[in-house]
Motif scaffolding. Structure first.
Motif, PDB file in Angstrom:
ATOM      1  N   SER A  82     -25.112 -17.849 -34.594  1.00  0.00           N
ATOM      2  CA  SER A  82     -26.063 -18.772 -33.983  1.00  0.00           C
ATOM      3  C   SER A  82     -26.337 -19.961 -34.895  1.00  0.00           C
ATOM      4  O   SER A  82     -26.383 -21.110 -34.441  1.00  0.00           O
ATOM      5  N   LEU A  83     -26.507 -19.686 -36.182  1.00  0.00           N
ATOM      6  CA  LEU A  83     -26.796 -20.738 -37.152  1.00  0.00           C
ATOM      7  C   LEU A  83     -25.649 -21.728 -37.256  1.00  0.00           C
ATOM      8  O   LEU A  83     -25.863 -22.946 -37.349  1.00  0.00           O
TER       9      LEU A  83
ATOM     10  N   ALA B 268     -25.673 -24.189 -34.268  1.00  0.00           N
ATOM     11  CA  ALA B 268     -26.735 -25.188 -34.404  1.00  0.00           C
ATOM     12  C   ALA B 268     -26.355 -26.239 -35.431  1.00  0.00           C
ATOM     13  O   ALA B 268     -26.503 -27.455 -35.189  1.00  0.00           O
TER      14      ALA B 268
ATOM     15  N   ILE C  12     -25.619 -30.377 -34.815  1.00  0.00           N
ATOM     16  CA  ILE C  12     -26.432 -31.363 -35.531  1.00  0.00           C
ATOM     17  C   ILE C  12     -25.544 -32.313 -36.332  1.00  0.00           C
ATOM     18  O   ILE C  12     -25.742 -33.540 -36.319  1.00  0.00           O
TER      19      ILE C  12
ATOM     20  N   THR D  12     -28.806 -32.765 -31.527  1.00  0.00           N
ATOM     21  CA  THR D  12     -29.651 -31.927 -32.374  1.00  0.00           C
ATOM     22  C   THR D  12     -30.378 -30.874 -31.545  1.00  0.00           C
ATOM     23  O   THR D  12     -30.384 -29.680 -31.879  1.00  0.00           O
ATOM     24  N   LEU D  13     -30.995 -31.304 -30.453  1.00  0.00           N
ATOM     25  CA  LEU D  13     -31.703 -30.359 -29.587  1.00  0.00           C
ATOM     26  C   LEU D  13     -30.740 -29.372 -28.938  1.00  0.00           C
ATOM     27  O   LEU D  13     -31.072 -28.189 -28.768  1.00  0.00           O
TER      28      LEU D  13
ATOM     29  N   GLY E 198     -28.017 -28.175 -30.255  1.00  0.00           N
ATOM     30  CA  GLY E 198     -27.705 -27.165 -31.262  1.00  0.00           C
ATOM     31  C   GLY E 198     -28.817 -26.148 -31.431  1.00  0.00           C
ATOM     32  O   GLY E 198     -28.566 -24.941 -31.489  1.00  0.00           O
ATOM     33  N   LEU E 199     -30.047 -26.631 -31.501  1.00  0.00           N
ATOM     34  CA  LEU E 199     -31.181 -25.725 -31.704  1.00  0.00           C
ATOM     35  C   LEU E 199     -31.375 -24.791 -30.518  1.00  0.00           C
ATOM     36  O   LEU E 199     -31.675 -23.599 -30.687  1.00  0.00           O
ATOM     37  N   ILE E 200     -31.202 -25.320 -29.316  1.00  0.00           N
ATOM     38  CA  ILE E 200     -31.382 -24.482 -28.116  1.00  0.00           C
ATOM     39  C   ILE E 200     -30.193 -23.534 -27.942  1.00  0.00           C
ATOM     40  O   ILE E 200     -30.363 -22.365 -27.595  1.00  0.00           O
ATOM     41  N   TRP E 201     -28.982 -24.041 -28.192  1.00  0.00           N
ATOM     42  CA  TRP E 201     -27.792 -23.191 -28.051  1.00  0.00           C
ATOM     43  C   TRP E 201     -27.867 -21.980 -28.967  1.00  0.00           C
ATOM     44  O   TRP E 201     -27.414 -20.878 -28.593  1.00  0.00           O
ATOM     45  N   ALA E 202     -28.438 -22.161 -30.153  1.00  0.00           N
ATOM     46  CA  ALA E 202     -28.494 -21.070 -31.127  1.00  0.00           C
ATOM     47  C   ALA E 202     -29.256 -19.861 -30.601  1.00  0.00           C
ATOM     48  O   ALA E 202     -29.044 -18.733 -31.068  1.00  0.00           O
ATOM     49  N   THR E 203     -30.139 -20.063 -29.643  1.00  0.00           N
ATOM     50  CA  THR E 203     -30.901 -18.925 -29.107  1.00  0.00           C
ATOM     51  C   THR E 203     -30.046 -18.028 -28.216  1.00  0.00           C
ATOM     52  O   THR E 203     -30.383 -16.853 -28.029  1.00  0.00           O
TER      53      THR E 203
END
Length: 437
Positions: free
Chosen positions: A54-55, A58, A62, A239-240, A242-247
């Protein structure tokens, strides 16, 4: 859709803001590979591997966001990645890169179709060949025939189904079973999943950065969405995303933990059957099935559309000018041909998604430095720059025969990077000598 305007087929009719840009990118990147690689990653590398996966996603989104901003500023009039490559490469370098793009396209679509085949076999009682046929037919009409506008219309529905599944199903089980019984079941039957000092997992995470970033860097569908984002929204959108996909991989890991706590399993693919068997609720089973097929259908449709657009605009159109009607006709024919090829390939071949990911990982890692060199440079680049990716990937694949996959990926990246640095140094020395003269 106006059939007289082929540009609408490629790019749609609107510019995307942050919210819909994120939705469109998520609809492309929550894929069959995400779904199928998650169980393999979890079982092989434990919870550390699942979290790291996941990391990595993200971080790569980014990082690409910074590059995407520059690409959008300098090539705002372009439509596809092929347009940029044609502008920055010699003819030989351009056709080599187009070949690489098609190779990775077919790999990407094949992985999605294979994921659909596995899930059809797992969830439904009828023959998987029939299920795959109808599934690919739907994808053909969405991506191959409908174009970007149809993809935009369905993106919101796809993302809604995805998040409904990954939120509702885990919450349902954690409320019903409790967190501690699930933890105790994992600790009793699969304690290795909880081992946090796993050096192999750390090595996997670091290496996956090269694979994932290279994959994004040459993804045809991502580039098409890049060009239709609003100019000042590009970086924040990625950026958003990546952060949402990581979940999503995190949520999939929690689903898989639910399916195996308190019991053993035969292989990673039986985990999906275990999950379906454990859900029991008809509504949740339907939601899980919709989640899987919605994600895979969206990814296949997006990749099918992007590959078809690349073929018509950046291959056929260069061989001879095409009329609007011919562009539509060849789009239908080419996308249909891909679907027929997929139907045959998925029916015959059943490779491991994670194994394929790291086989093509040599190509993705080797392509990073040449692509960065091409994008960031100001002049037309010689053939050696794109061709360095071939030398790097070949070196890695040869080295792979005597060592593990991860080391070969690092070698692929190192070799292509070294060649690009040599070319850069040679140009700098030559330029300095000319100035002195």
């Amino acid at each position: 859709m106006k059939r007289s305007n082929y540009q609408i087929y490629i790019s749609g009719a609107i510019k995307l803001g942050v919210s819909f840009g994120v939705v469109s990118l998520l609809a492309r990147w929550v894929t069959g590979n995400t779904i199928l690689s998650s169980p393999e990653t979890l079982i092989k590398y434990g919870l550390v591997g699942g979290f790291g996966y996941s990391l990595v996603g993200a971080l790569c989104f980014i990082l690409f966001g910074f590059l995407a901003k520059k690409v959008h500023d300098e090539y705002s009039d372009q439509k596809t990645i092929g347009d940029v490559l044609r502008q920055k490469l010699t003819p030989s370098g351009y056709w080599y890169m187009i070949s690489i793009l098609f190779l990775t396209s077919f790999y990407s679509i094949f992985i999605q179709a294979m994921g659909a085949g596995i899930l059809i076999y797992t969830i439904f009682p009828f023959p998987d060949f029939i299920g795959i046929f109808f599934f690919l037919t739907i994808c053909y009409f969405i991506g191959g025939v409908g174009g970007m506008q149809h993809l935009h219309q369905l993106a919101g529905v796809n993302v809604t189904v995805i998040f409904a599944a990954v939120i509702i199903i885990p919450v349902f089980f954690f409320i019903q079973q409790g967190i501690y019984p699930i933890y105790d079941g994992i600790k009793l039957f699969h304690p290795y999943l909880l081992y946090i000092k796993n050096e192999d997992a750390i090595w996997f995470i670091v290496t996956a950065v090269f694979v994932f970033f290279g994959q994004i860097l040459v993804d045809r569908a991502t580039w098409q969405r890049l060009f239709i984002l609003q100019k000042d929204k590009v970086r924040i959108t990625f950026t958003l995303t990546g952060l949402i996909w990581a979940t999503i991989p995190l949520a999939l890991s929690s689903l898989l933990l639910i399916s195996i706590f308190g019991r053993s399993f035969e292989n990673v693919y039986t985990l999906f059957w275990e999950l379906v068997d454990k859900i029991q609720s008809t509504i949740l089973i339907v939601l899980f099935a919709l989640f899987c097929f919605s994600a895979i259908a969206s990814a296949i449709s997006s990749e099918l559309h992007a590959t078809t657009s690349l073929f018509v605009r950046n291959v056929l159109q260069l061989i001879r000018p095409l009329t609007e009607s011919e562009q539509w006709k060849y789009s239908y024919i080419f996308s249909g041909t891909i679907c027929v090829f997929l139907l045959a390939a998925v029916s015959i071949l059943t490779p491991s998604p994670l194994t394929l990911l790291f086989f093509f990982g040599n190509i993705y890692a080797a392509i990073i430095s040449p692509m960065l060199y091409i994008i960031l440079s100001k002049n037309v680049q010689p053939f050696i720059i794109p061709f360095s990716s071939f030398i790097g990937a070949l070196s890695g694949l040869i080295f792979q025969q005597v060592t593990n996959d991860l080391k070969s990926i690092w070698l692929s990246f190192a070799v292509s990077t070294f060649i690009c640095l040599i070319v850069l140094l040679y140009k700098a020395i030559t330029k300095k000598r000319i100035q002195e003269i």
